[in-house]
Design a protein around this motif. Structure first.
Motif, PDB file in Angstrom:
ATOM      1  N   ASP A 204       0.761  -1.588   0.159  1.00 39.55           N
ATOM      2  CA  ASP A 204       0.207  -0.018  -0.172  1.00 39.55           C
ATOM      3  C   ASP A 204       0.457   0.888   0.210  1.00 39.55           C
ATOM      4  OD1 ASP A 204      -2.365  -1.858   0.130  1.00 39.55           O
ATOM      5  OD2 ASP A 204      -2.541  -1.418   1.888  1.00 39.55           O
ATOM      6  N   GLY A 205       1.866   1.700  -0.484  1.00 45.38           N
ATOM      7  CA  GLY A 205       2.711   2.560  -0.424  1.00 45.38           C
ATOM      8  C   GLY A 205       3.454   2.731   0.545  1.00 45.38           C
ATOM      9  N   TYR A 206       4.074   1.581   1.271  1.00 44.70           N
ATOM     10  CA  TYR A 206       5.079   1.821   2.053  1.00 44.70           C
ATOM     11  C   TYR A 206       6.198   0.766   1.640  1.00 44.70           C
ATOM     12  CZ  TYR A 206       1.446   4.823   4.131  1.00 44.70           C
ATOM     13  OH  TYR A 206       0.529   5.631   4.633  1.00 44.70           O
TER      14      TYR A 206
ATOM     15  N   LYS B  44       9.165   7.396  -4.374  1.00 43.61           N
ATOM     16  CA  LYS B  44       8.899   7.991  -5.810  1.00 43.61           C
ATOM     17  C   LYS B  44       9.938   8.404  -6.502  1.00 43.61           C
ATOM     18  CE  LYS B  44       4.283   8.737  -3.923  1.00 43.61           C
ATOM     19  NZ  LYS B  44       2.881   9.077  -4.056  1.00 43.61           N
TER      20      LYS B  44
END
Length: 166
Positions: free
Chosen positions: A133-135, A166
């Protein structure tokens, strides 16, 4: 000053006051300590506009902060004894560090988390790293124990969670 207590009446008075004051001071210290621990577990404002959570429980955190609970679950036979999480104003985790102790070996704990990480970037005997989840989540087996560690006979696991670059 000491001459003041040379009479039995004055000495009795001092002991009487001490017998009353000691329990009151001990109960007050316990209440204040409980309130501070409770406030830290519910989150205190931080400099990022979010909350800082700090939970230290020898038997394991009863409930993880909501932002952290969405990212990692507590594996069976594991107690998360030291949880430190910072969130931003939107309630997203900006950093988290967790110490846990498990009666299972690290291989079992890593197998619990492996399906939740995509992609897995590192999978070794002492570390599991991946993205969820983006971690970036790093789960590592720590061999070094400190005096303040609550368990010396269990597998020590450290979690580090940061937003993915990113």
């Amino acid at each position: 000053m000491i001459e003041f207590f040379h009479t039995k009446e004055r000495l009795r008075f001092l002991l009487f006051v001490g017998a009353i004051a000691t329990p009151i001071l001990l109960v007050s210290a316990w209440v204040v300590s409980s309130m501070e621990s409770s406030a830290a577990a519910k989150g205190e404002p931080n400099d990022k506009g979010g909350l800082h959570y700090r939970i230290q429980e020898k038997s394991g955190a009863k409930e993880l902060p909501p932002a952290l609970a969405a990212l990692v679950a507590v594996p069976p036979n594991t107690a998360m004894t030291d949880v430190s999480v910072d969130t931003d104003g939107a309630g997203r985790v900006t950093s988290a560090a967790v110490k846990a102790f498990s009666t299972d070996d690290f291989k079992t704990v890593a197998a619990f988390y492996k399906p939740t990480l995509a992609p897995v970037t590192t999978d070794s005997a002492a570390s599991l790293e991946g993205v969820r989840d983006g971690y970036e989540i790093r789960i590592s087996h720590e061999k070094k124990f400190f005096d303040n560690d609550p368990y010396k006979d269990r597998t020590k696991i450290e979690y580090t969670i940061n937003p993915a670059k990113k």
